[in-house]
Design a protein around this motif. Sequence first.
Motif, mmCIF file in Angstrom:
data_model
loop_
_atom_site.group_PDB
_atom_site.id
_atom_site.type_symbol
_atom_site.label_atom_id
_atom_site.label_comp_id
_atom_site.label_asym_id
_atom_site.label_seq_id
_atom_site.Cartn_x
_atom_site.Cartn_y
_atom_site.Cartn_z
ATOM 1 N N VAL A 120 0.841 -1.210 0.000
ATOM 2 C CA VAL A 120 0.000 0.000 0.000
ATOM 3 C C VAL A 120 0.872 1.256 0.000
ATOM 4 O O VAL A 120 0.404 2.342 0.338
ATOM 5 N N HIS A 121 2.112 1.153 -0.375
ATOM 6 C CA HIS A 121 3.060 2.259 -0.363
ATOM 7 C C HIS A 121 2.549 3.476 -1.158
ATOM 8 O O HIS A 121 1.897 3.341 -2.182
ATOM 9 N N ASP A 122 2.880 4.665 -0.656
ATOM 10 C CA ASP A 122 2.623 5.927 -1.354
ATOM 11 C C ASP A 122 1.131 6.189 -1.521
ATOM 12 O O ASP A 122 0.607 6.321 -2.619
ATOM 13 N N ASN A 123 0.439 6.263 -0.375
ATOM 14 C CA ASN A 123 -0.939 6.699 -0.329
ATOM 15 C C ASN A 123 -1.066 7.711 0.809
ATOM 16 O O ASN A 123 -0.063 8.281 1.254
ATOM 17 N N PHE A 124 -2.266 7.909 1.278
ATOM 18 C CA PHE A 124 -2.499 8.816 2.401
ATOM 19 C C PHE A 124 -3.334 8.102 3.469
ATOM 20 O O PHE A 124 -4.303 8.646 3.995
ATOM 21 N N LEU A 125 -2.928 6.895 3.757
ATOM 22 C CA LEU A 125 -3.633 6.110 4.764
ATOM 23 C C LEU A 125 -3.397 6.701 6.149
ATOM 24 O O LEU A 125 -2.388 7.360 6.398
ATOM 25 N N PHE A 126 -4.328 6.469 7.044
ATOM 26 C CA PHE A 126 -4.187 6.961 8.411
ATOM 27 C C PHE A 126 -4.479 5.827 9.385
ATOM 28 O O PHE A 126 -4.895 4.737 9.007
ATOM 29 N N GLY A 127 -4.191 6.108 10.650
ATOM 30 C CA GLY A 127 -4.359 5.066 11.664
ATOM 31 C C GLY A 127 -3.087 4.262 11.809
ATOM 32 O O GLY A 127 -2.012 4.813 12.018
ATOM 33 N N GLY A 128 -3.201 2.950 11.687
ATOM 34 C CA GLY A 128 -2.034 2.091 11.829
ATOM 35 C C GLY A 128 -2.302 0.725 11.231
ATOM 36 O O GLY A 128 -3.277 0.517 10.507
ATOM 37 N N VAL A 129 -1.396 -0.213 11.522
ATOM 38 C CA VAL A 129 -1.552 -1.586 11.045
ATOM 39 C C VAL A 129 -2.468 -2.320 12.021
ATOM 40 O O VAL A 129 -2.158 -2.399 13.221
ATOM 41 N N PRO A 130 -3.600 -2.873 11.566
ATOM 42 C CA PRO A 130 -4.503 -3.590 12.484
ATOM 43 C C PRO A 130 -3.834 -4.816 13.092
ATOM 44 O O PRO A 130 -3.077 -5.536 12.426
ATOM 45 N N ALA A 131 -4.118 -5.064 14.343
ATOM 46 C CA ALA A 131 -3.569 -6.241 15.009
ATOM 47 C C ALA A 131 -4.015 -7.518 14.317
ATOM 48 O O ALA A 131 -3.296 -8.538 14.331
ATOM 49 N N GLU A 132 -5.185 -7.465 13.668
ATOM 50 C CA GLU A 132 -5.732 -8.645 12.983
ATOM 51 C C GLU A 132 -4.849 -9.124 11.848
ATOM 52 O O GLU A 132 -4.970 -10.280 11.400
ATOM 53 N N TYR A 133 -3.921 -8.258 11.376
ATOM 54 C CA TYR A 133 -3.053 -8.686 10.274
ATOM 55 C C TYR A 133 -2.062 -9.739 10.741
ATOM 56 O O TYR A 133 -1.397 -10.373 9.920
ATOM 57 N N GLY A 134 -1.975 -9.951 12.020
ATOM 58 C CA GLY A 134 -1.176 -11.060 12.533
ATOM 59 C C GLY A 134 -1.754 -12.409 12.179
ATOM 60 O O GLY A 134 -1.084 -13.443 12.345
ATOM 61 N N ASN A 135 -3.001 -12.434 11.675
ATOM 62 C CA ASN A 135 -3.644 -13.676 11.263
ATOM 63 C C ASN A 135 -3.345 -14.046 9.821
ATOM 64 O O ASN A 135 -3.748 -15.126 9.368
ATOM 65 N N MET A 136 -2.666 -13.170 9.075
ATOM 66 C CA MET A 136 -2.342 -13.453 7.671
ATOM 67 C C MET A 136 -1.179 -14.435 7.634
ATOM 68 O O MET A 136 -0.026 -14.079 7.374
ATOM 69 N N SER A 137 -1.445 -15.672 7.859
ATOM 70 C CA SER A 137 -0.408 -16.657 8.132
ATOM 71 C C SER A 137 0.507 -16.924 6.944
ATOM 72 O O SER A 137 1.592 -17.483 7.122
ATOM 73 N N SER A 138 0.092 -16.554 5.731
ATOM 74 C CA SER A 138 0.933 -16.788 4.552
ATOM 75 C C SER A 138 1.719 -15.549 4.141
ATOM 76 O O SER A 138 2.496 -15.597 3.182
#
Length: 832
Positions: A105-123
């Motif tokens: 998602v590089h080079d956008n204007f996202l805000f907030g942070g990385v969701p803790a749920e992304y720890g479930n992306m096991s692959s």
Amino acid sequence: MCCHCPREADALLKFKAEIENYTDNALDGWTTGNRSAYCSWTRVICNDELHVISLNFSGLKMNGTLGPSLSKLEYLVDLDLSHNFLLSELPVEWGRLQRLQTLNVHDNFLFGGVPAEYGNMSSLRVLYIGTQDEFFDGFIPEELGLLSELEVLALGAVFNFDAKQEYYPHRSNEMRGNIPKSIANCTKLWYLDFFGNYYLTGPIPREYGQLVNLEYLSFEQNNFTGSIPSELGNLTKIKYLHLGTNALEGEFPVELASLSELEFLNVKNNFLTGSFLTVDSTSWRRLETLFIDGNNFLGGFPRAVTAMTALTIFSMFDNEFTGGLPENLGQLSNLQVFDFRINQLDGELPDSLNNCTQLQRLEAAGNNLTGTLYPLRNLSLLEFLSVESNRFTGTLDPLRNLSLLNSLFVFVITHQRLKLQYGGTLDPLRNLSLLETLFVMYNSLDASENNLNGTLEPLRNVSLLGSLGLGYNRFTANNGLTGTLEPLRNLSQLKYLYAWNNRFTGTLDPLRNLSLLHKLYASKNMLTGTLEPLRNLSQLVYLLVSNNNLNGTLEPLRDLSMLSNGIMYLLLSNNNFRGHIPAELGKLSNLKILFLHNNGLSGPIPSSLADLESINEINLGNNSLTGGIPPELGRLQYMEYLILHSNNLTGTIPASLANCSSLRNIRLSKNKLTGTVTQIDFLQLRSLETFSVNGNQLSGEFPVSVYNCTELKLLDLSSNEFSEELPDNYEYSQPVLRELRVLKLSSNKFGGSVPGWIWKLPELQVLDLSHNSFTGVCPTNLSGLEGFIRLEASPDDAGGGSSVIDDFIPVRVQVDGGKLLEQISIEAKGPA
């Protein structure tokens, strides 16, 4: 038939609905009408079972928000949303994408942070957040440590697999808090980047020493504290290690000296101490770039560096290294950039430096180096040379034959003692035809034993010069560069000319066509002629030609004022200008300093000067100006100095000057002013330090409100017609003028007794009450005048007229204690 196909098509259509704009008509074919052909839609890749496995939306300039829709694509492997204008949080629901391997998602204007749920992306193998903006400011979740397949974690603003190509973006994230120790569990990581978040803090986890597959690790531009973990010495595959621009302290761990694959090391701008390397040798035979600048390293030059023969860049400036440069420095034959300025190194440049023939940039400023520049004689690729603030001797001749110095941007030799031994003092530079910046300033050169002409002639064909600094030199026995400015006539790229305090003669005519000229510093020379050649130089911002023999009128400034309002400094004092002050000067809305003093100007002070909304100092003293002081000057809120002494001004002092709340210095002495000073509300002039009106025809009472000027250092009302008694009412004086150092009330008509507060002024050093009609007896105990033994004030009538000297070199006047008491003149009339 794929049972999931309708749901996957619907998910894509829902995603498109969330996107407001995109380029290249990329998603136009995504319609419900061809819903069944979604695998042929642009930017979509499916597998043989018609499941969406890849979406690439990079560079479509998409804007809009990100919803949960893509979480329905449970077979998705690669998702690239980089280089868009998405303004959104990262959807929590994407954490369900168990097969996702790459998320970019590089080079956008996202805000907030990385969701803790992304720890479930096991692959997940690549999580590339990259550059967002200051509103991407969340904490890094501990759950990322569950991503056992993760190889790339880029949470900073730089995604730079080849660290030799330094890239610093104009935007950065602001993630905050400590970085999780749990990331040490992601042992497949080879790329880990926290660059440029600024608010990541706390210690660097020692557990990161377990990430033995790391090749790239960056903690740069954050606020990490504590020491550099010695466990990082276990990262045997590391090639690029960035630790710069943090708050790290302690010594550099010797364990890192064994990192044999290291190619790039940056520890600059921290608080590291001790010796940089305490070992005689390292395993850094592959090291090409080494930044250790901006720390507190001390001791001798780190001699282990001389064996790092692959080095191309070595920056060690702004430390506390001492001693000399090693004699075998020339072993670094691949060195291209060597920066060791601002240390305490001494001795001579080693002759072996002459073997570093690949050098393009050499910065040696701010040391105690001696000897000559002879070791530079073969550095034919040199582009940038800075050797100022040392103690070099000898000549510039070692640079004469460096024929490829066509990209030399800076040549600075200041505060040194060079003896030039060639015909034409700048002659060794004659063939440097692509030189862009040349500073040869603050030298004290004795050429009495040579036949030198000391002119600018060698620079005539250096046509790309943009900055030329020649101030404060003594190139010949006659003290200073001589000749005219004629060799500069065709230097059409010249923007900055610093030539003050030499012996240049002739006129300003050679500057006539230098249309890019931005700054002209030519004070303290012997220039003649008028300002007419400068009439059309519309880019001028600094015009400093004080202390010359210039003449004529200021009429050319009319055109200059109309062409550009960008002039900030106009210093024309100590010349022979005549005529009126042009009213058009009021158009210079950016003007900060106006110095026209010590000329022969006449006529009134233009009321248009009240339009100089940025003005800080006006000095029109010692001319032949007539008329009154324009009351409109009271609009100048930022004016600190108003110097109008030694003219023929008449009328009263405008009460409106009290509106100039920034005023520090008012000098109106030696005019023909009448009226009183009690109309001035000194209560508004809290910053006033000097008020001098001596030598006028002022009358009335002592201005009691001056007691409110608690910063006042000089008060001179002498040689006027003031009368009545000096007030002795202590309700005005708590404390009363406690900073006052000079008080002159002589040659007036004051009467009565001398009030007690005068004998209690703790900083007073000069007191003159003579030639009045005071009565009573002066006290024999003057112990309250503590300032008589602290001699810091200038007792002259001027009172330190300006904060700026024409050449910007500060001057401090001190008074000998034995003479100071002689300047105190008290005459008391009446019975003893």
